[in-house]
Design an enzyme around this catalytic site. Structure first.
Site, mmCIF file in Angstrom:
data_model
loop_
_atom_site.group_PDB
_atom_site.id
_atom_site.type_symbol
_atom_site.label_atom_id
_atom_site.label_comp_id
_atom_site.label_asym_id
_atom_site.label_seq_id
_atom_site.Cartn_x
_atom_site.Cartn_y
_atom_site.Cartn_z
ATOM 1 N N LEU A 59 1.138 -1.725 0.003
ATOM 2 C CA LEU A 59 -0.257 0.327 0.072
ATOM 3 C C LEU A 59 1.079 1.628 -0.176
ATOM 4 C CD1 LEU A 59 -2.782 -0.832 2.906
ATOM 5 C CD2 LEU A 59 -2.917 -0.906 0.382
ATOM 6 N N ASP A 60 0.365 2.293 -1.084
ATOM 7 C CA ASP A 60 1.273 3.733 -0.629
ATOM 8 C C ASP A 60 1.579 3.932 0.059
ATOM 9 O OD1 ASP A 60 -0.506 5.425 -1.046
ATOM 10 O OD2 ASP A 60 -1.080 4.882 -3.275
ATOM 11 N N ILE A 61 1.992 5.108 0.663
ATOM 12 C CA ILE A 61 2.919 6.003 1.508
ATOM 13 C C ILE A 61 1.207 6.415 2.418
ATOM 14 C CG2 ILE A 61 3.262 7.618 1.356
ATOM 15 C CD1 ILE A 61 5.199 8.172 3.378
ATOM 16 N N ASN A 62 0.190 6.613 1.687
ATOM 17 C CA ASN A 62 -0.864 7.574 1.969
ATOM 18 C C ASN A 62 -2.087 6.716 1.886
ATOM 19 O OD1 ASN A 62 0.119 10.054 1.472
ATOM 20 N ND2 ASN A 62 0.267 9.911 -0.281
#
Length: 299
Positions: free
Chosen positions: A106-109
């Site tokens: 999952l990306d950082i955001n």
């Protein structure tokens, strides 16, 4: 009979095949004293080293374990971040043999459900697009989303790395609340897709000029994010749910578990302990206390 080197190393729990392929490309793996390249195959009698350390291929395979983690925004899906940002591995329990492998990213955001396993082959198969494991996300989109654009998202959108489409897009019922004009322009959708390309959900909406202001993964396959599981906390999955994942990708059932299911219940006492641990960990990250990183538990 020879097998691909990355598969052999994944089977003993060293990491996912993709991760091990990078090790091979970087010259970290040798067979019988010779550094090998991607595509190498090995026999059971070959001596394999990773970073100079001999890998015992004859040891008993560890019991397959899977963790469900509720990822907060701001954490990286990497073991170490050169910028010192927190990672999803920081709070996972230590294990004696092998290591935890993230099943996808999952990306950082993006927040929400993230699975980890000590079985590299299970991780590799679940991430492979041929198995078409569903991922469901709750998406908050800024702007007035037109029905014709929703149809485009389900019919297929051309991205720079190929066609992409949602298996399902469902608009959530709007709840009228007092707030800013910006709040009133946000709409929530539930979307389902069967692959996990980098930032795919965001890129699909952005291709139609919509901005994703919030993204939460809420389901992986048939496993929903555990209710009441605090952000930054993990829970170990019972044997039944592990075998659901294994059967999904045509792996044999696991017959053993290290989990005491009575102690694993998310009751009030355990939830309170989790929340305290998460809060303490955040304070440590912020430098409030000069103490070692805390963990939810060890096993």
């Amino acid at each position: 009979m020879s097998e691909k080197l990355q598969k052999v190393l994944a089977n003993v729990g060293l990491g996912s095949r993709r991760e091990i392929e990078k090790w091979i490309e970087h010259g970290r793996v040798s067979v019988n004293g010779t550094v090998v390249t991607l595509g190498a195959r090995v026999e059971a009698t070959d001596q394999i080293r990773v970073d100079g350390r001999i890998i015992n291929l004859n040891k008993r395979k560890s019991v397959c374990r899977v963790l469900m983690y509720n990822k907060p925004e701001g954490e990286m899906c990497t073991r170490k971040d050169p910028e010192g940002r927190p990672t999803v591995f920081d709070r996972l329990p230590r294990i004696k043999d092998g290591r935890w492998v993230a099943i996808g990213r999952l990306d950082i955001n993006t927040s929400g459900l993230l699975l980890f396993t000590n079985d590299g082959e299970l991780a590799n198969r679940l991430m492979h697009p041929r198995h078409e494991v569903e991922r469901e996300y709750a998406v908050r989109v800024f702007g007035d989303v037109k029905e014709q654009d929703i149809r485009k998202l389900t019919q297929g959108i051309k991205l720079e790395d190929g066609m992409a489409q949602f298996k399902q897009v469902k608009r959530r019922a709007t709840v009228t609340q007092q707030g800013s004009d910006e709040d009133s322009l946000n709409q929530w959708f539930d979307v389902v897709l069967t692959e996990g390309r980098n930032r795919e959900v965001r890129r699909m909406w952005e291709s139609l000029d919509y901005k994703v202001s919030r993204l939460i993964r809420v389901r992986y396959g048939k496993l929903p994010l555990k209710k009441r599981l605090p952000q930054g906390a993990w829970v170990e999955l019972p044997l039944e749910e592990i075998n659901y994942l294994r059967e999904t990708v045509q792996l044999p059932k696991e017959t053993e578990t290290v989990l005491d299911e009575k102690k694993a219940q998310l009751d009030h006492v355990r939830l309170s302990r989790m929340r305290r641990s998460v809060k303490k960990h955040k304070l440590v990250q912020q430098g409030v206390k000069k103490t070692p990183k805390t963990r939810q538990g060890r096993s």
